[in-house]
Design a protein around this motif. Structure first.
Motif, PDB file in Angstrom:
ATOM      1  N   TRP A  64       0.837  -1.205   0.000  1.00  0.00           N
ATOM      2  CA  TRP A  64       0.000   0.000   0.000  1.00  0.00           C
ATOM      3  C   TRP A  64       0.873   1.257   0.000  1.00  0.00           C
ATOM      4  N   SER A  65       1.946   1.237   0.778  1.00  0.00           N
ATOM      5  CA  SER A  65       2.865   2.376   0.827  1.00  0.00           C
ATOM      6  C   SER A  65       3.562   2.564  -0.510  1.00  0.00           C
ATOM      7  N   GLN A  66       3.983   1.468  -1.122  1.00  0.00           N
ATOM      8  CA  GLN A  66       4.651   1.554  -2.423  1.00  0.00           C
ATOM      9  C   GLN A  66       3.699   2.081  -3.495  1.00  0.00           C
ATOM     10  N   LEU A  67       2.448   1.619  -3.456  1.00  0.00           N
ATOM     11  CA  LEU A  67       1.450   2.134  -4.394  1.00  0.00           C
ATOM     12  C   LEU A  67       1.302   3.638  -4.233  1.00  0.00           C
ATOM     13  N   SER A  68       1.249   4.094  -2.980  1.00  0.00           N
ATOM     14  CA  SER A  68       1.064   5.517  -2.721  1.00  0.00           C
ATOM     15  C   SER A  68       2.237   6.333  -3.234  1.00  0.00           C
ATOM     16  N   ALA A  69       3.455   5.841  -3.019  1.00  0.00           N
ATOM     17  CA  ALA A  69       4.631   6.555  -3.517  1.00  0.00           C
ATOM     18  C   ALA A  69       4.582   6.677  -5.033  1.00  0.00           C
ATOM     19  N   ASN A  70       4.124   5.637  -5.706  1.00  0.00           N
ATOM     20  CA  ASN A  70       4.024   5.670  -7.162  1.00  0.00           C
ATOM     21  C   ASN A  70       2.918   6.606  -7.649  1.00  0.00           C
ATOM     22  N   LEU A  71       1.881   6.801  -6.815  1.00  0.00           N
ATOM     23  CA  LEU A  71       0.780   7.678  -7.192  1.00  0.00           C
ATOM     24  C   LEU A  71       1.054   9.146  -6.868  1.00  0.00           C
ATOM     25  N   TRP A  72       2.050   9.401  -6.036  1.00  0.00           N
ATOM     26  CA  TRP A  72       2.322  10.768  -5.579  1.00  0.00           C
ATOM     27  C   TRP A  72       2.568  11.746  -6.725  1.00  0.00           C
TER      28      TRP A  72
END
Length: 368
Positions: A64-72
């Motif tokens: 979930w954290s990695q997804l968020s970093a990619n969406l930033w």
């Protein structure tokens, strides 16, 4: 009594990101912000978009954290285009510096464990020589570090302002000074009382930080969150010397340097403590000796929103479908996921399978 498709209770980074994302998805949204009487965790945020070490023991949190970093970057582009604010997002990778071989070994073991649990994202151990080559000015006591290429940082205050301005630009209502006293489930949604004022909504999200604990049972949810205090020091503006965010030091886009972080179990005490600040300063001066010549200009504390295992809580109420929970202590890191993944899931009416591990039911399993 005004009616909305979605009401988000809590005007911090978590609630504001969800409200903005839902409004961009076409929903009629109200964001209820308690005002300056609230604890305001968002305004004390350190500002990291931090991935390394996040989710140890819970691969779903790491993903979930990695997804968020990619969406930033998409979040930044959208908000900066709508508001003309510069969020200060930089994602050059980040360092966790160690001051002893034992500390480095412990850190390396954690990274190795996470790589086995959640997959290799490029986090690696960096020796003393390479660390000094990448980050000039390190102190002699630094024996090495771990480096993750996904790490970054942003300005949390501009992010908060941008999300709320973007919400209004998308047609949503930002409602300040709304202290929620009662939530009543209705056949077609929910009625929310803020003193004598009432609003109705088809769906709602509890994102009120530490205040969610008392509100959650009203809609059949459980949010057993507790405060954990952290203190931050800020220096005067300095010449640029740090091109990477680190676990407890980052240079802002304006040139000031933020130093952290403490973890203090002191209940709801939002004060500061000189002895803790001395510890923060002493450790960080060992890492960056140039800080010894800097003047401190401010300090503050804020209360993290912590679940029993430190991981987020996301859930839809089984008793009252349409009521969702959202609680975490990583409002900046997870802003991309909250705005561009969690908000659409709420509008769709069902959380995706990847979020099922974040249910509060996991605490019952642990207790049993």
């Amino acid at each position: 009594m005004k009616s909305y498709d979605l009401a988000v209770i809590g005007g911090g980074l978590v609630g504001s990101a969800i409200a903005w994302g839902a409004a961009k998805g076409g929903a009629r949204v109200a964001l209820l912000d308690e005002g300056d009487s609230a604890l305001r965790a968002a305004r004390g945020n350190f500002g990291l978009v931090w991935i390394q070490g996040k989710g140890a023991g819970m691969p779903a949190y790491a993903a979930w954290s990695q997804l968020s970093a990619n969406l930033w970057p998409a979040l930044r582009d959208a908000l900066e285009g709508e508001t003309n604010l510069h969020l200060g997002l930089q994602q050059p990778g980040g360092f966790y510096f160690c001051l002893s071989e034992a500390e480095l070994e412990t850190r390396a073991a954690l990274i190795h464990r996470m790589s086995n649990e959640s997959g290799d994202i490029g986090t690696r151990v960096v020796g003393r020589a390479e660390a000094r080559a990448m980050v000039p000015g390190l102190g002699d006591e630094v024996v090495g570090a771990t480096y993750c290429p996904m790490d970054g940082h942003a300005n949390p205050l501009y992010l908060l302002r941008g999300l709320q301005a973007g919400l209004r630009a998308a047609g949503g209502d930002y409602l300040p000074n709304r202290h929620v006293t009662l939530i009543t489930p209705q056949p077609d949604g929910f009625r929310i009382a803020c003193g004598t004022a009432l609003i109705s909504c088809q769906k709602l999200v509890l994102a009120a930080g530490l205040g969610s604990r008392e509100l959650a049972p009203m809609v059949g949810l459980q949010m057993p969150v507790q405060p954990l205090r952290g203190q931050i020091l800020v220096t005067e503006r300095m010449r640029s010397f740090l091109d990477y965010p680190t676990h407890n030091v980052r240079q802002t886009q304006e040139g000031t340097v933020m130093l952290g972080d403490s973890h203090e179990d002191v209940g709801f005490d939002t004060g500061t403590k000189i002895s803790v600040q001395q510890q923060i300063a002493a450790r960080n001066m060992r890492i960056f000796p140039a800080l010894r010549d800097a003047t401190l200009i401010r300090s503050w504390s804020a209360l993290r929103v912590m679940s029993p295992d430190g991981h987020p809580i996301y859930e839809q109420s089984a008793a009252h479908p349409g009521a969702f929970s959202a609680a975490c202590h990583s409002g900046v890191t997870l802003a991309g996921a909250h705005a561009l993944a969690y908000a659409p899931a709420i509008l769709a009416g069902e959380l995706p399978e990847q979020l099922l591990p974040f249910s509060s039911q996991r605490f019952h399993v642990q207790a049993h």
